[in-house]
Write an enzyme that holds these catalytic residues in place. Structure first.
Site, PDB file in Angstrom:
ATOM      1  N   LYS A 276      82.954  70.410  28.871  1.00 29.51           N
ATOM      2  CA  LYS A 276      83.718  71.586  29.282  1.00 29.51           C
ATOM      3  C   LYS A 276      85.209  71.206  29.343  1.00 29.51           C
ATOM      4  O   LYS A 276      85.850  71.153  28.311  1.00 29.51           O
ATOM      5  CB  LYS A 276      83.145  72.156  30.567  1.00 29.51           C
TER       6      LYS A 276
ATOM      7  N   THR B  58      68.042  59.317  21.756  1.00 31.54           N
ATOM      8  CA  THR B  58      69.148  58.662  21.044  1.00 31.54           C
ATOM      9  C   THR B  58      70.455  58.818  21.813  1.00 31.54           C
ATOM     10  O   THR B  58      70.743  59.897  22.333  1.00 31.54           O
ATOM     11  CB  THR B  58      69.275  59.284  19.635  1.00 31.54           C
TER      12      THR B  58
HETATM   13  N1  PMP Z   1      75.627  72.332  35.570  1.00 30.05           N
HETATM   14  C1  PMP Z   1      76.216  73.530  35.581  1.00 30.05           C
HETATM   15  C2  PMP Z   1      76.619  74.107  36.908  1.00 30.05           C
HETATM   16  C3  PMP Z   1      76.463  74.235  34.395  1.00 30.05           C
HETATM   17  O1  PMP Z   1      77.047  75.433  34.422  1.00 30.05           O
HETATM   18  C4  PMP Z   1      76.087  73.654  33.167  1.00 30.05           C
HETATM   19  C5  PMP Z   1      76.321  74.325  31.811  1.00 30.05           C
HETATM   20  N2  PMP Z   1      76.685  75.579  31.756  1.00 30.05           N
HETATM   21  C6  PMP Z   1      75.469  72.410  33.195  1.00 30.05           C
HETATM   22  C7  PMP Z   1      75.254  71.774  34.401  1.00 30.05           C
HETATM   23  C8  PMP Z   1      75.058  71.739  31.923  1.00 30.05           C
HETATM   24  O2  PMP Z   1      76.148  71.102  31.342  1.00 30.05           O
HETATM   25  P1  PMP Z   1      76.199  70.852  29.756  1.00 30.05           P
HETATM   26  O3  PMP Z   1      76.727  72.118  29.152  1.00 30.05           O
HETATM   27  O4  PMP Z   1      77.073  69.686  29.579  1.00 30.05           O
HETATM   28  O5  PMP Z   1      74.785  70.597  29.325  1.00 30.05           O
END
Ligand code: PMP
Length: 405
Positions: free
Chosen positions: A246, A276
């Protein structure tokens, strides 16, 4: 059973409820974010207003350079799981950088934030004997799935309610291991959890704390360590979890904690062991991004400025948005069909891309457009967004908030 008929009927009912997801086919262009090329019907170029590349780091010259260099020197893939030949020096450097970011002894990388929550929470809850997990009612699906998968006892405390947490903890045998899981910035409402109060209650009852800072890292705190860094609380949290996908603009997830805890998860979590490793170039890009945002306040300052400007302009136009103290601006529509219609209309008529957020991502009746300004949105981009929203609000006779005189 006719499987195809079943699948189609299920999809039709999603469509009828207005909750069928349609993905915009866009192509991000190097150096031109938030503009992107759009494929298919409608305009060729769109302005993206719903990206989680909150700071535009996915286009940063530092990040791209690091990725190119690592690609040229290491090749494409990691070549294996972390255990079997897949640990590249770039993973090691990134884990060091992340441990330092959060002031912890160690960090452990996963292939995404989702996997880090699922694997780390799941492993801790399953392996701590007779563990009880206390989970905020609004926790992300990845945390919920990890806890469920652990089969540990789970108790839900009311969202952002440390007193309720205290009552639940008081009723649990003091000798049982306890793990309190919560978030800093909640992704859909953008509200910020009472981290200090939750830590205090947890400490009182000898519970471990697990904080998801996915929407906080890179964005808050003097070095981008997240909301807990801003509030001087990182050292009191047992596990800080974050994403590299993000604000850091790349991909991957991690936990930062004590050496023993990270080693424990590394040694027992199937979601870490049997998959992986991230490509070295991804780790190198993420590392460059973390390093850059540790040293540079500019992106965070400009981000906050853009967020404040969008909010102020929404207020002036009387467009209802949920108040909160973060960078996430939920513009409330409250109906799945209208929400999708507004999103389609913005795209087709103004080249503005805001994905509708419908059930089950948010509760029924709270459908919304989740607007995420970035440092690279210009004043003109903001003007165009607000004018377009104002137009569709009038066209659909949607309720407006009172406009301050
Ligand atoms: N935790 C929260 C609060 C999220 O909003 C998100 C993704 N929207 C994640 C974890 C997962 O993160 P990632 O997109 O890196 O898989």
């Amino acid at each position: 059973m006719n499987y195809e008929t079943f699948f189609k009927a299920e999809l039709d009912s999603l469509r009828d409820a207005g909750n069928y997801r349609v993905f915009a086919d866009i192509e991000r262009k190097r150096g031109s974010f938030p503009k992107a090329t759009k494929h298919g019907d409608g305009p060729d170029e769109v302005t993206v207003w719903c990206s989680n590349d909150y700071l535009g780091m996915g286009q940063s010259a530092h990040v791209l350079k690091a990725m190119h260099e690592a690609l040229d020197s290491c090749g494409a893939g990691a070549g294996g799981t972390r255990n079997i030949s897949g640990t590249n020096h770039h993973h090691v450097l990134l884990e060091r950088e992340l441990a330092d970011l959060h002031g912890k002894e160690a960090a452990l990388l996963f292939t995404s934030g989702y996997v880090s929550n699922w694997a780390a929470l799941g492993t801790l809850a399953a392996r701590l004997p007779n563990c009880v997990v206390l989970s905020d009612a609004c926790n992300h699906a990845s945390m919920i799935e990890g806890i469920r998968h652990s089969r540990a006892e789970r108790q839900i405390f009311r969202h952002n309610d440390p007193e309720h947490l205290d009552r639940l903890l008081s009723a649990i045998d003091p000798d049982r291991p306890k793990l309190v899981a919560f978030e800093s910035v909640y992704s859909m409402d953008g509200d910020i959890g009472p981290i200090r109060e939750i830590i205090e209650v947890s400490e009182k009852h000898g519970a471990m704390t697990y904080l998801d800072e996915v929407h906080g890292v890179g964005l808050y705190g003097p070095r981008g360590g997240g909301v807990a860094e801003r509030e001087g609380l990182m050292d009191r949290i047992t596990v800080i979890e974050g994403t590299l996908g993000k604000a850091f603009g790349v991909m991957g997830g991690y936990i930062a904690a004590s050496s023993a805890l990270c080693d424990f998860v590394r040694s027992f979590a199937s979601g870490f062991i049997f998959t992986t490793a991230l490509p070295p170039a991804v780790a190198a890009g993420a590392c460059a991004s973390v390093k850059h945002l540790k040293a540079s306040e500019m992106e965070r300052a400009r981000h906050q400025d853009r967020v404040a400007r969008v909010r102020q302009r929404l207020d002036l136009a009387g467009i209802p948005h949920m108040p909160n103290d973060s960078h996430i601006i939920p513009v409330m529509v409250g109906d799945p069909h209208k929400c999708k219609m507004i999103s389609d209309w913005l795209m087709e008529n103004h080249g503005i891309y805001v994905q509708p957020i419908n059930y089950p991502t948010v509760p029924l009746g709270t459908e919304r457009l989740r607007i995420t300004p970035s440092p690279v949105h210009s004043d003109e981009d903001i003007d165009r967004l607000i004018d377009a929203l104002s137009e569709i609000w009038s066209h659909c006779a949607l309720a407006r908030t009172a406009v301050a005189a």
